[in-house]
Design an enzyme around this catalytic site. Structure first.
Site, short mmCIF file in Angstrom:
data_model
loop_
_atom_site.label_atom_id
_atom_site.label_comp_id
_atom_site.label_asym_id
_atom_site.label_seq_id
_atom_site.Cartn_x
_atom_site.Cartn_y
_atom_site.Cartn_z
N CYS A 38 0.89 -1.22 0.12
CA CYS A 38 -0.02 0.03 -0.13
C CYS A 38 0.86 1.48 0.06
CB CYS A 38 -0.94 -0.02 1.17
SG CYS A 38 -2.18 -1.27 1.21
N HIS A 94 -3.90 7.29 0.44
CA HIS A 94 -3.68 6.16 -0.17
C HIS A 94 -5.33 5.59 0.13
CE1 HIS A 94 -3.86 1.69 -0.64
NE2 HIS A 94 -4.17 1.43 0.64
N ASN A 120 -9.81 -0.43 -3.03
CA ASN A 120 -8.30 -0.36 -2.88
C ASN A 120 -7.40 -1.03 -3.80
OD1 ASN A 120 -5.97 -0.51 -1.52
ND2 ASN A 120 -6.47 -1.28 0.49
#
Length: 335
Positions: free
Chosen positions: A114, A262, A292
């Site tokens: 991430c 993020h 995501n």
């Protein structure tokens, strides 16, 4: 010492839209359940084998190169961030070099999940600041959908992730007051297994062990996430690393024109927005449309924000990420 600036941006997502209602047909879930916990309404999944992590990265890269106004042969180096490479090895960086038909430039892969794009941008920035390179292609690309447990057993993770890619061209900037002002990177490996995919790996579970055991209850080759623990750590580390970047440059939260976090969970972004007293116009979120996309989430969101005119010359742009590792980081940019 030079500075580096983002001179071109691009992104690509597969055409196939997978809604929460679509997922409710293959697992015990609902649109309301997913939106309440994540803020996600839909995500993109690849169809068949046409798209790969590399090919999506190449498509995003072509757009970024065109927008940077440079010939592809002017790219000096490639940095590719992903947790889902096409092959165990080699990594996708060299595949991009091949598929774009670039000269024999160097290519490096970043495996920070991430936080991958933030780490990749920081790495490219240092190469440019020292004068080693002039134009660097930075890609974040992920293909999650082929590796998710699309059953009720895996819904806590599988409803979150989507496929896609984003790319940026970092170029030399002579004005020290413009471009990337600073980057800040951290890790805490003691929590590595709280957000992880354990197998196949060279440690305890190699692919031959999985095939030999043929255990239907073996979930080691699916992503695992301790959701509440990750959430609690994320909101703390996001705040810390944004403050660190602002303090380094003698800035205040009110100086932020655009925060690109993020896209892990809309609730995390909303928590950070409230903590820093930022308006909706100062934070860009698109997780509701794409889920995501790990290393791709920041470059996709950054590109969209720029395309929509939400980022202008002179703006203070902050990128921030937290994820598996644990790793986290921030980048402070004067656009």
């Amino acid at each position: 010492m030079y500075n580096s600036k983002i001179s071109g941006l691009g992104f690509y997502v597969p055409e196939r839209v997978v809604t929460n209602d679509d997922l409710s047909k293959v697992m015990e879930t609902s649109d309301a359940w997913i939106q309440e916990r994540t803020g996600i309404k839909e995500r993109r999944h690849v169809e068949g084998t046409e798209d790969t992590t590399t090919s999506m990265g190449v498509k995003a890269a072509r757009i970024a190169i065109e927008r940077a106004g440079i010939e592809k042969d002017k790219i000096d180096f490639i940095v590719f961030a992903t947790l889902s490479p096409d092959y165990y090895f080699p990594g996708p960086g060299v595949l991009v070099q091949r598929d774009l038909g670039l000269p024999t430039v160097g290519a490096i892969d970043v495996r920070n999940q991430c936080s991958g794009f933030v780490y990749a941008i920081s790495l490219a920035d240092q190469y440019i600041k020292t004068g080693m390179y002039e134009n660097i292609l930075v890609i974040g690309s992920e293909l999650h959908s082929r590796g998710l447990d699309m059953t009720t057993r895996g819904r806590g993770v599988s409803v979150i992730f989507g496929d896609g890619a984003g790319a940026a061209i970092l170029s030399r900037e002579e004005n020290p007051q413009k471009g990337i002002l600073s980057s800040h990177l951290h890790s805490e490996g003691q929590h590595a297994e709280e957000l992880s995919l354990i197998a196949p790996g060279m440690g305890k579970r190699w692919v031959l062990d999985i095939l030999k055991d043929n255990d239907p209850d073996d979930t080691s080759f699916y992503p695992y996430m301790n959701g509440q623990f990750v959430f609690k750590n994320a909101v703390v580390r996001f705040s810390e690393v944004i403050k660190e970047g602002l303090a380094k440059n003698q800035l205040q939260p009110s100086d932020i024109d655009m925060l690109i976090p993020h896209q892990a969970n809309l609730r995390i972004s909303q928590f950070i927005q409230k903590k820093f007293g930022l308006s909706d116009d100062q934070v860009y979120n698109n997780i509701m449309r794409y889920g995501n996309t790990t290393a791709a989430s920041i470059p996709i969101a950054l590109t969209e924000a720029w395309e929509e005119g939400k980022i202008k010359e002179g703006d203070l742009v902050v990128l921030a990420a937290f994820g598996s590792g644990f790793t986290w980081g921030s980048v402070i940019i004067r656009w």
